[in-house]
Every structure is written in structure tokens, then in C-alpha cells.
Design a protein around this motif. Structure first.
Motif, PDB file in Angstrom:
ATOM      1  N   UNK A 237      -0.399  19.696   1.409  1.00 29.00           N
ATOM      2  CA  UNK A 237      -1.076  19.185   0.009  1.00 29.00           C
ATOM      3  C   UNK A 237      -1.683  17.962  -0.008  1.00 29.00           C
ATOM      4  N   UNK A 238      -2.770  17.684  -0.258  1.00 27.17           N
ATOM      5  CA  UNK A 238      -3.514  16.533  -0.297  1.00 27.17           C
ATOM      6  C   UNK A 238      -4.152  16.113  -1.632  1.00 27.17           C
ATOM      7  N   UNK A 239      -4.219  15.049  -2.239  1.00 25.94           N
ATOM      8  CA  UNK A 239      -4.774  14.584  -3.575  1.00 25.94           C
ATOM      9  C   UNK A 239      -6.306  15.026  -3.483  1.00 25.94           C
ATOM     10  N   UNK A 240      -6.963  15.618  -4.195  1.00 29.28           N
ATOM     11  CA  UNK A 240      -8.146  15.582  -4.164  1.00 29.28           C
ATOM     12  C   UNK A 240      -8.684  14.363  -5.043  1.00 29.28           C
ATOM     13  N   UNK A 241      -7.945  13.717  -5.960  1.00 25.02           N
ATOM     14  CA  UNK A 241      -8.402  12.525  -6.479  1.00 25.02           C
ATOM     15  C   UNK A 241      -7.721  11.333  -5.903  1.00 25.02           C
ATOM     16  N   UNK A 279      -6.794  13.558   8.120  1.00 25.89           N
ATOM     17  CA  UNK A 279      -7.244  12.247   8.617  1.00 25.89           C
ATOM     18  C   UNK A 279      -7.771  11.169   7.690  1.00 25.89           C
ATOM     19  N   UNK A 280      -7.919  11.556   6.454  1.00 25.23           N
ATOM     20  CA  UNK A 280      -8.167  10.550   5.354  1.00 25.23           C
ATOM     21  C   UNK A 280      -7.308  10.396   4.333  1.00 25.23           C
ATOM     22  N   UNK A 281      -6.308  11.380   4.492  1.00 27.05           N
ATOM     23  CA  UNK A 281      -5.068  11.138   3.469  1.00 27.05           C
ATOM     24  C   UNK A 281      -5.430  11.748   2.194  1.00 27.05           C
ATOM     25  N   UNK A 282      -6.589  12.432   1.943  1.00 31.62           N
ATOM     26  CA  UNK A 282      -7.062  12.867   0.546  1.00 31.62           C
ATOM     27  C   UNK A 282      -7.764  14.121   0.668  1.00 31.62           C
ATOM     28  N   UNK A 283      -7.970  15.043  -0.262  1.00 34.73           N
ATOM     29  CA  UNK A 283      -8.291  16.381  -0.045  1.00 34.73           C
ATOM     30  C   UNK A 283      -9.754  16.642   0.013  1.00 34.73           C
ATOM     31  N   UNK A 284     -10.240  17.231   0.854  1.00 33.55           N
ATOM     32  CA  UNK A 284     -11.415  17.668   0.993  1.00 33.55           C
ATOM     33  C   UNK A 284     -11.402  19.291   0.641  1.00 33.55           C
TER      34      UNK A 284
END
Length: 510
Positions: A237-241, A279-284
Motif C-alpha cells: 500500500x502506498x499513499x496516492x496523496x 521507488x518514490x514512496x508514493x502511489x502511482x
């Protein structure tokens, strides 16, 4: 005869030796709710100070789609919100919430907002009152912005409007200063200020009238996600925001006796490619809805389809299929999962949504128009045959080949008897080379947090207000268990305004 500072410290050990900053109202968090609270406090003639954990402003508001679903009348709003909350919110709060949401338009227009309305199907058209939710508003672009070719990032555009209002009022914001603790009078239970970590060390900030918590949810706190969401432990799970929403406000409010509510409320943001998200720690995320005529399917670790890929997934509960736990198998058959597509679909444009999300609003990466750069980076796996593709992603090759063959047969007959994928979305997956990428589950936001009433006052275990503590936004949102797309933004604005009004009206504690 007065007391000196040492004597006072003995009598009131909860007070710091000195306050580094002070204001009438301290706002924790500089997103949509926080900025509206701060503007309202300022306009009421009180001094306000904003503390922001991130190095930038905006929070989740900057990453949103920008749609503001404001109901047109109170009776419909009450009916619809009653259906959404399904008994989780009492009637008094529903009525007050409906009135606040309906009245928001006038408040925004008073601040100079030019809203553009368009027809929009409500999330749950079968619910009573849905006719009052048949349109959404968006902040219109000015002629100058259009002339300058302003890039269409609706969340950024929306927050910039509020940010400019705050800057014109010279409202002070201290960035990179996460608040760690609420300072509470042990006798009266009043909130007197906050302890925070600044770039130069620990600081104490006095709030003469109130503290407003507007610091978001816990979508980037894995421990909380696992504890509060069912069957989430195996999900990537990764935050989209914003990645800075880690549940800080929930922990702080709990420490001063706040009751929590709606903690299992979560808004999933479709599926997304796992590797760049990691990689970026946020959701694509993939496009919110697969375009009609798409040569793409989703398969699980067994190489089998498990869902209707044509469904618009944002803010939908269909994604629970990913989290399905099989008692017979003793595990999660749909984790890990992959999207599989062919060369025709690859050429149709980016497989991800490019107008929202933290990665987009903060320009962390520029996705290529034909996905070629992402193939070169290895984010998307490429193969000449389906069986070769299966081997590369470690899925049973015979099973995946059979799945693709069966799907193509459904496309030929124009019907999907397994998952009822819409006819217009049935396009044969048959043009090599073939592609796949492992998926994760981006999360838009969480709804849980400290419970508050219609006056934005945070409540204790007995549903009594904790003195001088307010909350707004997704931190303890009204919405649960269901949510209607486009509603968290107006909720944040409306209750940010209410929190600001209530906080500014209090008499200073000293």
C-alpha cells in the motif's frame, strides 16, 4: 502576591518553562482544512500560526481531482448522508453536516472563488436524496491562467487559490515542523498549546484560544493500516496523496482523551504499478477507469483473472476483491497481482493517471507518452510471447496462456460470463510484444480519527468537548462506512471554516 516562574512550574508541571511562539489559534497542518481554518481565524481578528510537517504546502488537497460535490439543498443532503453513514452518525450531526455543506458555496464565493458547475452522476444514485448531488463544482481557471497555458493539475490549482488568500493576509506558516504533543491542563483538560520539532530543535507554541488539528489521516503509517484495515497486512500500500500523513493527529488526540471513530474508513485509489510506487514512496496508479476497447486484463499470482477490469475503481469497494482471503487455500490468492497488456494498448498512452497524485503534483517523475521509458527502466516487463511473459513475472505459464486465450474468446463472442466485463471493453489481447507490471494498491486517504461534533470540537470518551481543541478534514471525517466521490474536499473547507470560527470566538485562557 504573585508566583514566580519556578513556583508556577511546580504547581502546573504540564506547562513548559517558556513558550517559543504564541498565537490565539495554532493550526496543525496546512492543507485544505488548515488553510480554511487559518483564513477564518485571521478574518475574525485573531492571530493565527500554522505548523506544517512537510517542507511544502497543500497536503492531500494538492493531489486531488479537484471536484467539489456540494449538495444543492438540505433535505436531499440529509437523506443522502443518512444513507452513506448507515447509522454510524447520529441524526443531529447529519443535519448539521448537511447545512454546513450546502452553505459552503456562499462562503467560497465570498472569498472570491469562481466555481464552474457540471453534471455528474453521484456515487450512489439509488440512494434517497441523490438528486441533490447531480453536479460538481470546480474552481475555474482565470483568463490569464489560460493564456499562460497553465498545466492542468486540478489539486494544485485549487490549493493555490487558498494559499494566495493566506499569503495576502500574511498568515505565518512554519514548515518542516511536525507537532508531537498537545499540551493539556491536567485539571481543566484545556488544550493550551503544542510541542513540536523544528529544524532547530524542540519548540513550544502557546495557543491562547485553541488548537485546530488539520493534519490528515494515516495513509502512510503501515502499522495503523494493518491494525485498522481488515486483511491489509499482505498488501503493498502506498499513499496516492502526501506521504506526510502518518496519523500524528490521531495519536496526539488519543493522548488527551479523544474518542476515535470511523477508523476502518478508507478510500482506495484504483490499482497502480508497484515498482515506481516503491521507488518514490508514493502511489502511482493506473487510469481510474480502463478506457473502452482496452487490450488489458488483471491477473493474480496463479495467472487467473479475478475481477471486472472495466469498472471505475476510484472510491469503490470493488478493490476488496484484491484482499480476498481464501480459507481453502489458507492465503491471499490475488496477492501479488499484475496487469497484462499488448503492444496495441501500450501505444495508446501512459498506463497511469497523470493529472493527480503526489508524484505528479510535486513533479517527482515524468511518465513517457508511450510507456517506453518505463519499459527500459524495468518497471514494465516485456516479452515476445505470453508464456515468456509469465516466466518473467513468475506466474504459471500454462495458466496465463489459458487465461488470455479464454479472455480473447470472450471478446470474440462479445460477452464475459466470468466477470461481466462490459461489452465495449472487450478487446482482444493478441498483438506482440506483451507486457506486464506488478500492481500495488494506492490509497487516496483514510477517514478515521478523533470524533468531533458539528462545531468541530473534538470529543472525549463521554462525547463531551475537550476544551480548546478542534479538528477538521479527513482527520476524523464524517464519512463512514460509505463515501461519495468529491466530498472530502468540501468537508475539509466547510469544517475548516467552522473550526476557525469557533476557535477565534473563544476567550484567551490567560
Amino acid at each position: 502576591m504573585g508566583f514566580d516562574e519556578k513556583e508556577t512550574a511546580k504547581l502546573k508541571p504540564w506547562l513548559p518553562e517558556k513558550w517559543d511562539f504564541e498565537a490565539d489559534v495554532v493550526v496543525v497542518g496546512y492543507g485544505g482544512a488548515g488553510v480554511c481554518a487559518a483564513i477564518t481565524v485571521h478574518d475574525a481578528g485573531a492571530k493565527v500560526l500554522i505548523l506544517e510537517k512537510a517542507p511544502v504546502a497543500g497536503g492531500n488537497t494538492t493531489t486531488a481531482a479537484g471536484a467539489i460535490r456540494i449538495p444543492t439543498n438540505v433535505p436531499d443532503a440529509i437523506e443522502y448522508y443518512r444513507a452513506l453513514t448507515q447509522g454510524a452518525v447520529d441524526e443531529k450531526e447529519i443535519s448539521a453536516f448537511a447545512e454546513a455543506m450546502v452553505g459552503l458555496t456562499l462562503k467560497l464565493e465570498a472569498w472570491g472563488a469562481e466555481l464552474k458547475y457540471s453534471s455528474s452522476r453521484p456515487q450512489y444514485p439509488a440512494f434517497h436524496g441523490s438528486k441533490g448531488f447531480s453536479q460538481v463544482a470546480r474552481l475555474d481557471y482565470t483568463a490569464r491562467q489560460l493564456e499562460e497555458g497553465m498545466q492542468y493539475l486540478p489539486g494544485n490549482h485549487l490549493f493555490n487559490f487558498f494559499d494566495n488568500l493566506a499569503k495576502n493576509r500574511e498568515i505565518k506558516v512554519i514548515y518542516e515542523t511536525p507537532v508531537k504533543e498537545l499540551i493539556q491542563d491536567a485539571v481543566t483538560k484545556e488544550i493550551l498549546g503544542v510541542k513540536a520539532e523544528s529544524l532547530t530543535g524542540e519548540i513550544y507554541v502557546k495557543a491562547r484560544r485553541s488548537v485546530v488539528l488539520a493534519c490528515g489521516g494515516f495513509q502512510n503509517n503501515h502499522e495503523m493500516l494493518v491494525n485498522f484495515l481488515p486483511y491489509a497486512s499482505q498488501l503493498p500500500i502506498y499513499p496516492l496523496g502526501t506521504p506526510y500523513n502518518t496519523g500524528d493527529g490521531i495519536l496526539m488526540a488519543s493522548e488527551v482523551g479523544a474518542k476515535l471513530w470511523h477508523m476502518a474508513g478508507v478510500e482506495w485509489g484504483n490499482l497502480g504499478p508497484k515498482v515506481p510506487s516503491e521507488k518514490f514512496g508514493v502511489g502511482f496508479r493506473l487510469r481510474r477507469q480502463l478506457p473502452a476497447g482496452s487490450q488489458a486484463i488483471n491477473v493474480n499470482k496463479h495467472g487467473k483473472r479475478f475481477m471486472d477490469e472495466s469498472v471505475l475503481l476510484s472510491h469503490r469497494k470493488d478493490l476488496a476483491k484484491v484482499q480476498y482471503f481464501s480459507e481453502e487455500l489458507g492465503g491471499y490468492p490475488n496477492i501479488p497481482l499484475y496487469t497484462v497488456f499488448d503492444e496495441t494498448y501500450r501505444k495508446k498512452g501512459p498506463i497511469v493517471e497523470t493529472v493527480m497524485g503526489w508524484w505528479r503534483s510535486r513533479k517527482l517523475y515524468d511518465w513517457s507518452d508511450d510507456n517506453s521509458s518505463e519499459i527500459e527502466l524495468g518497471w514494465i516487463v516485456k516479452a515476445d510471447t505470453i508464456k515468456e511473459l509469465a516466466e518473467k513475472i513468475r506466474v504459471d505459464s500454462d495458466a496465463l496462456a489459458e487465461t488470455v486465450s479464454q479472455y480473447n474468446e470472450y471478446c470474440t463472442i462479445g460477452e464475459d460470463p466470468e466477470f461481466s466485463r462490459a461489452k465495449g471493453w472487450l478487446a482482444r489481447l493478441e498483438t506482440p510484444p506483451y507486457y506486464a507490471t506488478e500492481l500495488c494498491q494506492p490509497i487516496i486517504n483514510t477517514q478515521g480519527g478523533p470524533k468531533h461534533n458539528a462545531l468541530a470540537q473534538v470529543l472525549d470518551k463521554n462525547d463531551k468537548p475537550i476544551p480548546r481543541l478542534h479538528a477538521a478534514g479527513e482527520l476524523g471525517s464524517f464519512f463512514f462506512p460509505l463515501y461519495s466521490g468529491g466530498s472530502n474536499l468540501p468537508e475539509a473547507f466547510a469544517f475548516g471554516i467552522i473550526a476557525g470560527e469557533q476557535a477565534a470566538a473563544l476567550t484567551p485562557w490567560e
